[in-house]
Design a protein around this motif. Structure first.
Motif, short mmCIF file in Angstrom:
data_model
loop_
_atom_site.label_atom_id
_atom_site.label_comp_id
_atom_site.label_asym_id
_atom_site.label_seq_id
_atom_site.Cartn_x
_atom_site.Cartn_y
_atom_site.Cartn_z
N MET A 1 0.86 -1.19 0.00
CA MET A 1 0.00 0.00 0.00
C MET A 1 0.90 1.24 0.00
SD MET A 1 -2.73 1.20 2.89
CE MET A 1 -3.47 -0.41 2.96
N SER A 2 0.69 2.16 -0.93
CA SER A 2 1.50 3.36 -0.99
C SER A 2 1.04 4.35 0.07
CB SER A 2 1.40 3.98 -2.39
OG SER A 2 0.06 4.25 -2.70
N GLU A 3 1.87 5.39 0.29
CA GLU A 3 1.49 6.43 1.23
C GLU A 3 0.19 7.09 0.77
OE1 GLU A 3 3.96 5.81 3.97
OE2 GLU A 3 3.47 7.91 4.05
N ILE A 4 -0.70 7.39 1.68
CA ILE A 4 -1.99 7.99 1.34
C ILE A 4 -1.90 9.49 1.61
CG2 ILE A 4 -4.46 7.99 1.81
CD1 ILE A 4 -4.09 5.13 2.88
N PRO A 5 -1.94 10.32 0.57
CA PRO A 5 -1.82 11.77 0.78
C PRO A 5 -2.93 12.31 1.67
CG PRO A 5 -1.59 11.20 -1.54
CD PRO A 5 -2.06 9.97 -0.83
N ASP A 34 -6.84 -2.40 12.21
CA ASP A 34 -5.66 -1.58 11.89
C ASP A 34 -4.38 -2.38 12.06
OD1 ASP A 34 -5.95 -1.69 14.66
OD2 ASP A 34 -5.48 0.41 15.00
N LYS A 35 -4.33 -3.24 13.08
CA LYS A 35 -3.16 -4.09 13.28
C LYS A 35 -3.07 -5.13 12.15
CE LYS A 35 0.22 -5.99 15.81
NZ LYS A 35 0.60 -7.14 14.99
N LYS A 48 -1.02 5.32 9.24
CA LYS A 48 -1.64 5.58 7.94
C LYS A 48 -2.92 4.77 7.76
CE LYS A 48 0.83 8.67 5.87
NZ LYS A 48 0.22 9.95 5.44
N VAL A 49 -2.90 3.53 8.25
CA VAL A 49 -4.10 2.70 8.17
C VAL A 49 -5.22 3.35 8.98
CG1 VAL A 49 -5.12 0.49 8.81
CG2 VAL A 49 -2.88 0.55 7.70
#
Length: 344
Positions: A1-5, A34-35, A48-49
Motif C-alpha cells: 500500500m503506498s502512502e496515502i496523501p 488496523d493491526k 496511515k491505516v
C-alpha cells in the motif's frame, strides 16, 4: 500500500476506486483491523491505516468501521481511494505463494486456480504479482510489459499449475527468448467433452481475438487473422462421455488450448467461456444430468492444469524440469467419472 496523501481525506461524496480487497482466512483469530492491515500490507504503517479508516476509505463487508473493529473469519476488507489504480502500480500483498523451486535467479510457482496472474482492470489486487512484489524487494520488468514484474509468461485465472518467474534482468531476457523461440517444454492436462476418434493429433490454427467478443479468443484455420498456434495432444484416458488428454504447446497464445479444443469439437469440461459448462455428451437421464452438475460444482472452472515445465537455466545452462500433481478439485472429478464409467 503506498502512502496515502492527506488531501485525499476531504470529500465525502467523491467516487472511490477499489485498490485492495482481502478476505479474512477461516482460521484467523480476532484482531484489530488496523493491526491486521499494517501487518498484512507492505509499507502500510498503523498510523496511515488508522487515517484511512477514520476517513472512511477502509470498509469491512462494505460497511465503515473504526480502528478498533476486530476482524472475523470471512470478513471482506476493502481499501478505496478517489483515484483509479495506475496500470504500473502494483500493491504489495502478503499472499500464499506455492513456491516449489527458488534460487538467486528465478523461482517456479504452482499457481492455484482462481488466482489472477497480474493486475489489470477489475483485478488490481490479490494477484500472483501482488504477492511476488511483497515477497521480493525488487523484480525486473520487460520493456512494454510494465506493471508485471518478474513475468515472462502467464496462465489463465482458473487454470492451475506451473509458472517460472525471473528474479534478475538477465534471467528475464534469457527465459523470454526461450519462450519466443518455442524451446520451453510445457505440458497440460485437460478434461474434454467427448471421445476423439484418434488417440493423438495436432491442432494447427491461428488464434486471435474474436470479432464478436474481444474477451474471447477465436480460431482462424486459414491463417488470415490472429497468430500462429500449434497444440499437440494425446489421449491419456477415455471416460465414455469425457476424455483426459495431455497437451504439448509449441506456441503460447492466450486461451490456446481452450480455443483449439473448442475448434475440434471437444471443449474443456466446465469451460464457461468456450461452451464446456453445458452437458455436451451423454444421456438424457436425470441421474446423469445430476451427476454432471455435481461434477461442475466440484470443479467450478475449466478442467485445465499446467502439469510440467522445462527450460534451460539462464545462468548455469542446466536443463531444468518441474512437474506437479493435479489439484484436488481436478482429481475429485476424475475419480467421479471413473466411478461412473465402472458402475454403468
Amino acid at each position: 500500500m503506498s502512502e496515502i496523501p492527506e488531501d485525499l481525506f476531504e470529500d465525502e461524496d467523491e467516487i472511490l476506486f477499489e485498490h485492495l480487497s482481502i478476505k479474512v482466512d477461516k482460521g484467523q483469530s480476532a484482531l484489530r483491523v488496523d493491526k491486521f492491515l499494517s501487518d498484512k500490507v507492505a509499507n502500510a504503517t498503523r498510523n496511515k491505516v488508522q487515517q484511512a479508516i477514520d476517513s472512511g476509505y477502509v470498509k469491512v463487508n462494505d460497511q465503515k468501521i473504526k480502528s478498533n473493529y476486530k476482524i472475523k473469519p470471512g470478513d471482506v476488507i476493502t481499501l478505496q481511494l478517489p483515484h483509479e489504480p495506475s496500470h504500473t502500480e502494483v500493491i504489495p500483498e502478503q499472499l500464499p505463494l506455492n513456491i516449489i523451486y527458488e534460487d538467486p535467479y528465478l523461482l517456479v510457482v504452482n499457481k492455484a486456480a482462481g488466482m489472477v496472474v497480474h493486475p489489470a482492470h477489475g483485478n488490481w489486487t490479490g494477484t500472483l504479482v501482488n504477492g511476488l512484489v511483497y515477497y521480493f524487494n525488487q523484480l525486473p520488468e520487460m520493456p512494454g510489459n510494465i506493471g508485471r514484474p518478474g513475468l515472462v509468461h502467464r496462465i489463465d485465472k482458473d487454470t492451475s499449475g506451473l509458472l517460472v518467474i525471473a528474479k534478475t534482468e538477465k534471467a528475464m531476457t534469457h527465459l523470454a527468448k526461450q519462450f519466443f523461440d518455442h524451446s520451453i517444454e510445457r505440458t497440460y492436462l485437460a478434461l474434454i467433452w467427448g471421445e476423439p476418434q484418434e488417440d493423438e493429433g495436432t491442432v494447427h490454427a491461428h488464434v486471435g481475438r474474436s470479432f464478436k467478443n474481444r474477451k474471447v479468443m477465436d480460431t482462424f484455420p486459414d491463417g488470415d487473422f490472429g497468430k500462429e498456434a500449434i497444440t499437440h495432444w494425446k489421449v491419456l484416458k477415455y471416460l465414455r462421455y469425457v476424455t483426459l488428454i495431455q497437451c504439448h504447446l509449441e506456441t503460447g497464445r492466450t486461451h490456446q488450448i481452450r480455443a483449439h479444443m473448442k475448434y475440434i469439437g471437444h471443449p474443456l469440461f466446465n469451460d464457461a467461456v468456450y461452451g464446456g459448462d453445458k452437458i455436451r455428451k451423454g444421456t438424457q437421464f436425470s441421474k446423469y444430468k445430476s451427476f454432471v452438475h455435481n461434477c461442475f460444482e466440484l470443479l467450478p472452472r475449466q478442467a485445465l492444469h499446467a502439469k510440467s515445465l522445462g527450460f534451460v537455466h539462464p545462468t548455469t545452462g542446466e536443463k531444468m524440469y518441474f512437474e506437479v500433481d493435479l489439484p484436488e478439485d481436478f482429481k475429485a472429478v476424475l475419480d467421479k467419472w471413473e466411478g461412473y464409467v465402472q458402475s454403468e
